[in-house]
Design an enzyme around this catalytic site. Structure first.
Site, PDB file in Angstrom:
ATOM      1  N   ASP A 516       0.828  -1.198   0.000  1.00 26.69           N
ATOM      2  CA  ASP A 516       0.000   0.000   0.000  1.00 26.69           C
ATOM      3  C   ASP A 516       0.860   1.244   0.000  1.00 26.69           C
ATOM      4  O   ASP A 516       2.010   1.233   0.443  1.00 26.69           O
ATOM      5  CB  ASP A 516      -0.902   0.016   1.234  1.00 26.69           C
ATOM      6  CG  ASP A 516      -0.084   0.154   2.519  1.00 26.69           C
ATOM      7  OD1 ASP A 516       0.124   1.292   2.983  1.00 26.69           O
ATOM      8  OD2 ASP A 516       0.364  -0.872   3.058  1.00 26.69           O
ATOM      9  N   GLY A 658       4.807   0.012   5.494  1.00 28.04           N
ATOM     10  CA  GLY A 658       3.857  -0.338   4.445  1.00 28.04           C
ATOM     11  C   GLY A 658       4.582  -0.699   3.163  1.00 28.04           C
ATOM     12  O   GLY A 658       5.693  -1.229   3.199  1.00 28.04           O
ATOM     13  N   GLU A 659       3.955  -0.459   2.024  1.00 27.74           N
ATOM     14  CA  GLU A 659       4.499  -0.718   0.688  1.00 27.74           C
ATOM     15  C   GLU A 659       4.598  -2.205   0.355  1.00 27.74           C
ATOM     16  O   GLU A 659       4.885  -2.572  -0.776  1.00 27.74           O
ATOM     17  CB  GLU A 659       5.898  -0.107   0.510  1.00 27.74           C
ATOM     18  CG  GLU A 659       5.992   1.366   0.767  1.00 27.74           C
ATOM     19  CD  GLU A 659       7.420   1.886   0.654  1.00 27.74           C
ATOM     20  OE1 GLU A 659       8.312   1.117   0.225  1.00 27.74           O
ATOM     21  OE2 GLU A 659       7.650   3.053   0.992  1.00 27.74           O
ATOM     22  N   GLY A 660       4.411  -3.081   1.341  1.00 26.55           N
ATOM     23  CA  GLY A 660       4.727  -4.495   1.176  1.00 26.55           C
ATOM     24  C   GLY A 660       6.057  -4.842   1.798  1.00 26.55           C
ATOM     25  O   GLY A 660       6.534  -5.972   1.670  1.00 26.55           O
ATOM     26  N   SER A 733       3.164   1.767   4.489  1.00 24.72           N
ATOM     27  CA  SER A 733       3.542   3.034   3.953  1.00 24.72           C
ATOM     28  C   SER A 733       2.387   3.928   4.228  1.00 24.72           C
ATOM     29  O   SER A 733       2.438   5.114   4.170  1.00 24.72           O
ATOM     30  CB  SER A 733       3.861   2.877   2.504  1.00 24.72           C
ATOM     31  OG  SER A 733       3.102   3.499   1.673  1.00 24.72           O
TER      32      SER A 733
END
Length: 738
Positions: A516, A658-660, A733
């Site tokens: 995300d 976040g971001e994975g 993220s």
């Protein structure tokens, strides 16, 4: 156009392009079936490769008995003339040349001399010639360097051959579309000189194809030849297109192609021309239908541009299917097409999901007992490996070959009210950073042997056209005072997520990760989690991107107000996404639910992804059996969500990016689990005695060193007692964005 002395109704040189199992070889054989043919087979049979040997045998059985077969280098074969020659195919030839020059790890262009020689031989050949070659430009970017090298070299070769051939066909799903000559020849004429000389060209569009150029593979050679003269001479009326170019009147009049052999042309602007950006469904005025995800998603509905980041070279792979936004062809009425147009939304239905294969899990547990270690000595690695085996339906499990991260980006109106330490403009800036390979997700993906795709679902600012095909709106609503989405937008976003999962799985992904990016997105994540679990806001709200006490109080108030608005719909997952979620959350929920329905394992990331997972589990009960928790975020709501899903995280490093990123940090652990079950030797294979062995042979592991009693090799925790899956967890993220 040049012709042979033997025939004036056929072109001299024909190039037939197509993907694997597209029917390109069968079609090429029909083009030369009228008389004696010399067949140049480029593949060399490897007796150890039974599958490939069977494919070659099938090709041999299909050829007429009077054909002359030559196995070897087509350049040498073209040194001697024959009335008609068929070369099948150039993919195996190029692979052999890369092998011969040991060029797989060398710079691109090492096989340039071989390509030059082949193009020259084809250009100078005086007789009828049909060449079969794989078309790889329509797929996703290969995850390996060797795959990208092959794609680039065969793409260069195909362009150069297309320039010297008189006609070119593209085979898709058994249907042949003639792309040269065609109405786009004037547009493509700029490619000719560069293609002949092997120079690099810009991303010129493929020629638009009239409906009359679509030829079924089953058509006879005579029928095919019969329509060609008129096609060569026809001057189609050109009409302006949105891009300022032209398209054929035939294509203008028919907007959609159909499924299961239905008639109609593909939407010319997006299928034939392959232009990115815009919405094909809107331009064509296509019909919108209700499509159950479990039944009618044909081929995954590919069509959105796939944006994949390589650490050394950021590249864009533009899908040419042309159904914008991952639209899915309807099995219903002829010519109907379902798209993600803003003028109408697609109703996507989910349902209960079957669990991973229990019999395979039992076989994996039994194999664990046979490996050269005390039972349970590898702890949760054993349970993880057993879970992967059950997901794949095979024991021992296969190592993941194509792990894919899809980052869902979107802004949230609530960020304008002081709930985050950063402005919303950072979302678009970080998306650009992803595309240039400079973010944590890129670095960690490279380390974990995964690839990254970015999708703009609701970014406030402008993003690259290649990643905004699925975009639902600019920023979701401020959920403390208004709904995040409309009903249509919610359905569209859910459908987009399901279509993205289909695209990735159909392209070979065997492990998925949702990431995300969105300033303020831990606020809706917290609302969703607290609403579903009936948790007080002060217990669930965290610091997100690092807000101070005043910011935390504003965020808590926003969560409280949004929960009050969401309370009437808390039992309705779709309505909850509409009221308190956002386009990115709805897309992630559809993505996770669809991945489970497609029996594809997922590593969950942080609080934002796990909030979407809670909703996905409500949409598709049982989906959580296909997920493992990558990590536990420092956000309080994340622990609450993991507890509700009964998932135990693989790592706990206080991450909140976040971001994975958390899921990617855990991916090597999952790979290790697969490797131990698949690659360790058994006691019998290694000649190692078991704990129960009484034969004086080789002794087993020292029970003192391993902490296992000699009579009962069961490590603390036992071998089958761990949860079958590991939990979620991940930096956000968005966590860093609330």
């Amino acid at each position: 156009m040049s012709h042979t002395a033997h025939s004036t109704d056929r072109p001299l040189r024909t190039l037939v392009l197509g993907g694997a199992r597209s029917g390109k070889s069968a079609f090429a054989e029909q083009l030369v079936a009228a008389g004696p043919v010399r067949y140049i087979a480029t593949a060399v049979v490897d007796p150890a490769d039974t599958d490939f040997a069977e494919r070659i045998a099938a090709h041999r059985a299909r050829r007429p008995a009077d054909w002359t077969v030559v196995e070897g280098d087509p350049i040498a074969g073209l040194g001697q003339s024959a009335p008609a020659t068929l070369i099948d195919d150039l993919g195996t030839w190029l692979t052999a040349r890369l092998d011969a020059r040991k060029a797989w790890e060398l710079p691109r262009g090492t096989v340039g001399p071989d390509l030059d020689a082949l193009v020259a031989a084809v250009a100078d050949y005086p007789e009828r010639l049909v060449i079969v070659s794989p078309e790889v430009g329509l797929g996703v970017i290969p995850a390996t360097r060797s795959g990208r090298l092959f794609r680039d070299e065969i793409g260069t070769l195909n362009q150069r051959l297309a320039a010297v051939c008189d006609e070119v066909y593209l085979l898709v799903a058994g249907q042949a579309v003639r792309v040269k000559p065609g109405v786009g020849d004037v547009v493509n004429s700029g490619l000719t000189n560069a293609a002949r000389t092997g120079e690099k060209t810009g991303g010129a569009p493929v020629a638009a194809v009239p409906a009359s150029h679509i030829v079924g593979v089953g058509a006879s050679t005579q029928e095919t030849a019969g329509v060609e003269a008129a096609q060569y001479e026809s001057s189609e009326r050109a009409v302006p297109s949105a891009s300022g170019g032209t398209r054929s009147a035939a294509a203008e009049g028919s907007a959609a192609s159909t499924v299961d052999g239905g008639s109609g042309t593909a939407a010319a602007d997006d299928v034939a021309v392959g232009r990115t950006g815009g919405n094909a469904t809107e331009r064509a005025g296509a019909a919108v239908a209700s499509v159950p995800v479990g039944d009618a998603m044909t081929g995954g509905g590919s069509g959105a541009a796939a944006f994949e980041v390589d650490r050394s070279d950021t590249t864009v792979d533009q899908g040419a299917a042309g159904i914008a936004g991952g639209a899915i062809a309807s099995a219903g009425g002829e010519g109907a097409r379902v798209g993600l147009s803003k003028g109408g939304a697609v109703a996507v239905e989910f349902g209960p999901v079957a669990a991973p294969d229990a019999a395979t899990r039992a076989a994996a547990e039994e194999r664990q007992r046979q490996l050269t270690k005390p039972a349970g000595a590898l702890g949760r690695l054993e349970a993880l490996a057993n879970w992967v085996a059950a997901c794949q339906g095979v024991c021992p499990p296969r190592q993941f070959e194509r792990a894919r991260v899809v980052v869902f980006a979107g802004d949230h109106g609530v960020a304008r009210h002081g709930v985050s330490a950063y402005p919303s403009a950072v979302t678009a800036q970080m998306v650009a950073n992803f595309l240039h390979g400079g973010a944590a997700v890129n670095v960690l993906a490279c380390l974990a042997d995964a690839s990254v795709r970015v999708v703009d679902m609701a970014v406030e600012g402008d993003t690259a056209a290649e990643i905004s095909t699925f975009k639902v709106r600019r920023s979701s609503g401020s959920i403390d005072r208004e709904d995040a989405l409309t009903e249509d937008e919610t359905r569209t976003a859910l459908h987009a997520g399901a279509a993205l999962a289909d695209e990735e799985i159909d392209s070979g992904a065997d492990l998925l990760i949702a990431g995300d990016m969105g300033i303020g997105n831990t606020t809706p994540a917290t609302v969703l989690i607290a609403a579903v679990t009936d948790t007080e806001p002060v217990v669930a709200v965290g610091r997100g991107t690092g807000i101070d006490d005043a910011g935390w109080m504003r965020k808590t108030a926003a969560v409280r107000d949004a929960m009050w608005r969401a309370r009437p719909v808390v039992k309705d997952p779709r309505a909850l996404l509409r009221v308190a979620g956002g386009a990115d959350f709805a897309a992630m929920a559809g993505f996770l639910a669809r991945a489970a329905a497609r029996r594809t394992p997922v590593i969950l990331d942080g609080v934002v992804v796990t909030a979407a997972a809670l909703i996905a589990e409500q949409l598709a009960p049982g989906a959580s059996a296909w997920w493992v928790a990558g990590h536990r975020s420092s956000e309080p709501a994340h622990r609450i969500a993991l507890d509700r899903l009964r998932l135990e995280p693989l790592v706990d490093l206080s991450m909140r990016l976040g971001e994975g990123s958390g899921a990617l940090t855990a991916l090597p652990v999952l790979r290790a689990a697969v490797a131990t079950l698949g690659e360790m030797a058994t006691f019998a294979e290694a000649g190692v005695s078991t704990a129960d062995s009484s034969d004086g042979g080789a002794s087993g592991p020292d029970p003192v060193e391993t902490g296992v009693s000699a009579g009962n090799s069961t490590a603390a925790g036992g071998s089958g007692t761990a949860s079958p899956v590991a939990g979620v967890g991940a930096a956000d993220s968005s966590e860093a964005s609330a």
